[in-house]
Design a protein around this motif. Structure first.
Motif, mmCIF file in Angstrom:
data_model
loop_
_atom_site.group_PDB
_atom_site.id
_atom_site.type_symbol
_atom_site.label_atom_id
_atom_site.label_comp_id
_atom_site.label_asym_id
_atom_site.label_seq_id
_atom_site.Cartn_x
_atom_site.Cartn_y
_atom_site.Cartn_z
ATOM 1 N N THR A 168 0.819 -1.204 0.000
ATOM 2 C CA THR A 168 0.000 0.000 0.000
ATOM 3 C C THR A 168 0.856 1.259 0.000
ATOM 4 O OG1 THR A 168 -0.223 -0.133 2.395
ATOM 5 C CG2 THR A 168 -2.006 -1.078 1.075
ATOM 6 N N LYS A 169 2.029 1.214 0.637
ATOM 7 C CA LYS A 169 2.903 2.390 0.635
ATOM 8 C C LYS A 169 3.332 2.729 -0.788
ATOM 9 C CE LYS A 169 4.814 1.549 5.211
ATOM 10 N NZ LYS A 169 6.003 1.114 5.943
ATOM 11 N N TYR A 208 1.343 -6.859 -10.548
ATOM 12 C CA TYR A 208 0.993 -5.528 -11.029
ATOM 13 C C TYR A 208 0.959 -5.498 -12.562
ATOM 14 C CZ TYR A 208 1.054 -0.418 -11.404
ATOM 15 O OH TYR A 208 0.750 0.882 -11.694
ATOM 16 N N LEU A 220 1.830 1.710 -3.662
ATOM 17 C CA LEU A 220 0.675 2.012 -4.505
ATOM 18 C C LEU A 220 0.059 3.373 -4.224
ATOM 19 C CD1 LEU A 220 -1.092 -1.463 -4.627
ATOM 20 C CD2 LEU A 220 0.142 -0.307 -6.471
ATOM 21 N N HIS A 221 0.234 3.890 -3.021
ATOM 22 C CA HIS A 221 -0.370 5.171 -2.669
ATOM 23 C C HIS A 221 0.575 6.359 -2.844
ATOM 24 C CE1 HIS A 221 -3.348 2.477 -0.742
ATOM 25 N NE2 HIS A 221 -4.163 3.372 -1.263
ATOM 26 N N ARG A 236 5.756 6.760 -8.018
ATOM 27 C CA ARG A 236 5.425 5.334 -8.115
ATOM 28 C C ARG A 236 5.869 4.766 -9.453
ATOM 29 N NH1 ARG A 236 -0.178 5.279 -8.368
ATOM 30 N NH2 ARG A 236 0.161 5.507 -10.578
ATOM 31 N N TYR A 258 9.247 1.225 1.097
ATOM 32 C CA TYR A 258 8.076 0.950 0.265
ATOM 33 C C TYR A 258 7.874 -0.543 0.018
ATOM 34 C CZ TYR A 258 8.384 5.943 -0.839
ATOM 35 O OH TYR A 258 8.439 7.302 -0.760
#
Length: 137
Positions: A3-4, A65, A6-7, A13, A51
């Motif tokens: 989540t780190k 992904y 992806l956000h 990113r 991350y």
């Protein structure tokens, strides 16, 4: 789990993802360097590991992904009702160009991921392939 990553804001990113795709696609899993990935994405190695947890986790994250990106941004957008083969070829070509523009090494990475001989990665890819979750290129 990621989540780190992806956000993050999209520019950062994508820089990390593209640096990792490039490194893994060109060197394979075993020879890829997280130092190179961090440097090419413009962050410190410590921040990279903030991350992600491990190199293996990053590789497996990228595998999932990339399959998701290809499903959503390529296969789901193909008009299978188009009967003209040349028009369908044109459409799929343009979709592929759009994906490559965003993630230049995505197709190379998927090939490397499917062919890797590293046991910990091979098991995961094998399970996904068996379950039909692998994008066939």
């Amino acid at each position: 789990m990621f989540t780190k990553l992806l956000h993050l804001e999209p520019k950062r990113r994508d820089a990390i993802i593209n640096a990792a795709l490039k490194e893994f696609a060109s060197k394979g899993y075993d020879d890829a360097s997280t130092n190179v990935i961090a440097k090419e994405s413009g962050i410190s190695k410590g921040l990279l590991f903030h991350y992600i947890n491990t190199k293996k986790d990053l590789f497996l994250f990228l595998f999932d992904y990339c399959n998701q990106v290809l499903k959503e941004e390529y296969f789901d957008l193909i008009n299978f009702n188009e009967r003209d083969i040349l028009e369908r070829f044109r459409q799929t070509y343009l979709l592929k160009v759009d994906v490559i523009h965003k993630y230049p090494r995505i197709f190379e990475f998927i090939k490397v991921a499917l062919l890797t001989e590293t046991n910990e990665v091979k098991k995961r890819a094998g399970r996904k392939k068996k379950n039909g979750a692998i994008i066939r290129l």
